[in-house]
Design a protein around this motif. Structure first.
Motif, PDB file in Angstrom:
ATOM      1  N   LEU A 155       0.854  -1.190   0.000  1.00  0.00           N
ATOM      2  CA  LEU A 155       0.000   0.000   0.000  1.00  0.00           C
ATOM      3  C   LEU A 155       0.888   1.237   0.000  1.00  0.00           C
ATOM      4  CD1 LEU A 155      -2.554  -1.145   2.740  1.00  0.00           C
ATOM      5  CD2 LEU A 155      -2.845  -1.292   0.266  1.00  0.00           C
ATOM      6  N   GLU A 156       1.176   1.742  -1.164  1.00  0.00           N
ATOM      7  CA  GLU A 156       2.056   2.908  -1.293  1.00  0.00           C
ATOM      8  C   GLU A 156       1.412   3.938  -2.198  1.00  0.00           C
ATOM      9  OE1 GLU A 156       6.565   4.155  -2.760  1.00  0.00           O
ATOM     10  OE2 GLU A 156       5.925   2.052  -2.815  1.00  0.00           O
ATOM     11  N   VAL A 157       1.124   5.116  -1.629  1.00  0.00           N
ATOM     12  CA  VAL A 157       0.548   6.214  -2.405  1.00  0.00           C
ATOM     13  C   VAL A 157       1.652   6.875  -3.210  1.00  0.00           C
ATOM     14  CG1 VAL A 157      -0.685   8.410  -2.297  1.00  0.00           C
ATOM     15  CG2 VAL A 157      -1.258   6.572  -0.695  1.00  0.00           C
ATOM     16  N   ARG A 158       1.437   6.969  -4.531  1.00  0.00           N
ATOM     17  CA  ARG A 158       2.443   7.557  -5.419  1.00  0.00           C
ATOM     18  C   ARG A 158       2.054   8.925  -5.964  1.00  0.00           C
ATOM     19  NH1 ARG A 158       6.246   3.973  -7.659  1.00  0.00           N
ATOM     20  NH2 ARG A 158       7.010   2.679  -5.935  1.00  0.00           N
ATOM     21  N   GLY A 159       0.877   9.408  -5.646  1.00  0.00           N
ATOM     22  CA  GLY A 159       0.466  10.720  -6.143  1.00  0.00           C
ATOM     23  C   GLY A 159      -1.043  10.860  -6.098  1.00  0.00           C
ATOM     24  N   PHE A 160      -1.533  12.036  -6.569  1.00  0.00           N
ATOM     25  CA  PHE A 160      -2.973  12.317  -6.623  1.00  0.00           C
ATOM     26  C   PHE A 160      -3.291  12.966  -7.967  1.00  0.00           C
ATOM     27  CE2 PHE A 160      -1.945  12.270  -2.134  1.00  0.00           C
ATOM     28  CZ  PHE A 160      -3.002  11.561  -1.575  1.00  0.00           C
ATOM     29  N   ARG A 161      -4.494  12.714  -8.428  1.00  0.00           N
ATOM     30  CA  ARG A 161      -4.959  13.348  -9.672  1.00  0.00           C
ATOM     31  C   ARG A 161      -6.468  13.530  -9.589  1.00  0.00           C
ATOM     32  NH1 ARG A 161      -3.643   7.977 -13.084  1.00  0.00           N
ATOM     33  NH2 ARG A 161      -5.414   6.714 -12.414  1.00  0.00           N
ATOM     34  N   GLU A 162      -7.000  14.330 -10.499  1.00  0.00           N
ATOM     35  CA  GLU A 162      -8.446  14.516 -10.563  1.00  0.00           C
ATOM     36  C   GLU A 162      -9.112  13.174 -10.831  1.00  0.00           C
ATOM     37  OE1 GLU A 162     -10.420  17.038 -10.119  1.00  0.00           O
ATOM     38  OE2 GLU A 162      -8.953  18.632  -9.795  1.00  0.00           O
ATOM     39  N   ALA A 163     -10.193  12.890 -10.128  1.00  0.00           N
ATOM     40  CA  ALA A 163     -10.870  11.605 -10.264  1.00  0.00           C
ATOM     41  C   ALA A 163     -11.323  11.386 -11.708  1.00  0.00           C
ATOM     42  CB  ALA A 163     -12.068  11.540  -9.331  1.00  0.00           C
ATOM     43  N   GLY A 164     -11.033  10.205 -12.228  1.00  0.00           N
ATOM     44  CA  GLY A 164     -11.439   9.858 -13.583  1.00  0.00           C
ATOM     45  C   GLY A 164     -10.522  10.377 -14.657  1.00  0.00           C
ATOM     46  N   SER A 165      -9.490  11.135 -14.284  1.00  0.00           N
ATOM     47  CA  SER A 165      -8.571  11.702 -15.272  1.00  0.00           C
ATOM     48  C   SER A 165      -7.419  10.732 -15.540  1.00  0.00           C
ATOM     49  CB  SER A 165      -8.019  13.038 -14.772  1.00  0.00           C
ATOM     50  OG  SER A 165      -7.009  13.514 -15.638  1.00  0.00           O
ATOM     51  N   SER A 166      -6.955  10.733 -16.775  1.00  0.00           N
ATOM     52  CA  SER A 166      -5.800   9.916 -17.140  1.00  0.00           C
ATOM     53  C   SER A 166      -4.544  10.768 -17.265  1.00  0.00           C
ATOM     54  CB  SER A 166      -6.063   9.188 -18.466  1.00  0.00           C
ATOM     55  OG  SER A 166      -6.302  10.120 -19.513  1.00  0.00           O
TER      56      SER A 166
END
Length: 432
Positions: free
Chosen positions: A66-77
């Motif tokens: 379980l390693e978070v690598r970043g965040f982006r707008e939901a549903g965005s590629s």
């Protein structure tokens, strides 16, 4: 306010014994189970403690996936939000998020508090030993949160509500961080809450719908762990007292000292020879106790632990004669990978709420207006060649490059931005 503080303080007090028990299993210091008083007296101090720490292994094997690598707008590629990731790193969340996952798996829950200081957004990970939350019974939404701690013999607390944040101090002293009061708190400061929501995000390892405070990942195997430790203790005791051959002698006259105590006729030293002048003396030895039954039972209990926890055979020491192949390892880890994937969905919403609060602290806008999703590192065990091959195939069918680099290859947002940003061509020189 006093009613909420009293309720949440009592909730912390009530949960403390359970959390302490889980701590003992995590540390491998839980008391021996199934051990009678007579057995304890017989053992004395020869076996002070023995624990095979499968509960810790069950937690760490999931937490490392379980390693978070970043965040982006939901549903965005598109590529991840680099500004949000910089704040994440500044708040030391690369390591703190891993600790949040660990505590959530051990205790069933952990908490993330988002605020801001003169340097910008401030994110901290909190333990359920210090933080408790109140849920709306209809919507299960967090309506209040309370954190308390002790410093210099005095209790301090912070009550988080939707419209305000209240700093508190106890009117009575607290000894050794225990004996917190449920009432008698004095208000030090009241601050308006600009978020409009409680800035505390519970990270809950939820078992069922109404398990609002989560379930420890170790729960299912605690009893089996006690049984395994008992079997191992018994096998060691048997090997000490019964597995070594015991010798006997007949037709031998025993001598006593002045206190009528029998004098040991023979020495236990290996280089000493046993001799008797009596022709009728006979020597022999009993067969040592076999430990096969213990090994069979230990293998049975270990298999049950693996089945309930999802730990593959090569994690718990059950290996075939030949080393497992890469495909065999991936197949054996299927249950563990599925569980990690489920936890990513469960924890993902909490991290999305944290990202929205961070962005709100930076812009001053309503956190409910943001919709982020965390980008996770792959939960599968892959070699570099396998990951690269998968990336090439995904790109060939049109999957956006930023998504491939971040999710399949596990690149950081900074690395992705360098590749996804096209280089600016040099301006050709103009000849006069």
């Amino acid at each position: 306010m006093n009613i909420i503080i009293k309720e949440l303080s009592e909730k912390l007090d009530t949960s403390a014994p359970t959390l302490s028990t889980l701590d003992s299993y995590w540390d491998g210091t839980q008391p021996a189970a199934y051990l009678s008083k007579d057995a304890r007296d017989a053992l004395g101090t020869t076996l002070t403690g023995l624990a095979v720490n499968f509960p810790k292994l069950a937690v760490t094997s999931l937490a490392e996936r379980l390693e978070v690598r970043g965040f982006r707008e939901a549903g965005s590629s598109e590529a991840t939000d680099t500004g949000l990731w910089r704040t994440w790193r500044r708040c030391h969340m690369l390591d703190a998020s891993a600790q949040a996952h660990m505590d959530a798996l051990v205790y069933g829950r952990s908490f993330i508090i988002v605020w801001a200081d003169e340097n910008g957004p401030l994110v901290t990970v909190e333990s359920p030993k210090q933080v408790a939350v109140k849920h709306d019974p209809a919507t299960r939404k967090v309506t209040a949160a309370f954190k308390r701690w002790a410093t210099d013999g005095q209790a301090h607390g912070v009550l988080y509500e939707q419209d305000k944040i209240t700093r508190l101090v106890s009117s009575s002293n607290v000894v050794d961080g225990t004996g917190f009061p449920s009432t008698g708190w004095e208000t030090v400061e009241v601050i308006a809450n600009p978020f409009g929501v409680v800035p505390v995000a519970p990270l809950v390892n939820r078992g069922r719908l109404l398990d609002l405070d989560g379930v420890s990942e170790m729960t299912d195997i605690l009893g089996l762990t006690d049984a395994l430790n008992k079997l191992l203790s018994d096998s060691l005791v048997s090997s000490e007292f019964y597995a070594r051959p015991r010798r006997w002698a007949t037709g031998l006259e025993l001598q006593t000292d002045e206190n009528d105590n029998v004098i040991q006729p023979f020495s236990n030293e290996a280089n000493k020879v046993w001799i008797s002048e009596n022709e009728g003396t006979k020597f022999g030895q009993f067969d040592g106790a076999r430990l096969d039954g213990y090994s069979d039972l230990i293998a049975t209990v270990t298999n049950q632990i693996g089945a309930l926890s999802g730990l593959p055979p090569h994690y718990i020491g059950i290996n075939s004669a030949q080393p497992p192949s890469a495909d065999a390892i991936r197949s054996a880890e299927a249950s563990l990978v599925a569980k990690a994937n489920s936890l990513q969905r469960t924890f993902g919403q909490a991290w999305a709420n944290v990202a929205a609060l961070i962005k709100s602290a930076e812009t001053g806008e309503d956190p409910l207006g943001y919709d982020f999703e965390p980008v996770w590192a792959s939960e599968e065990t892959r070699t570099t060649a396998q990951a690269t091959d998968a990336a090439v195939k995904l790109h060939s069918i049109g999957v956006p490059l930023p998504a491939i680099l971040s999710e399949t290859l596990g690149w950081t947002p900074e690395q992705v931005s360098l590749v996804s940003t096209p280089a600016v061509p040099a301006t050709p020189a103009i000849e006069n």
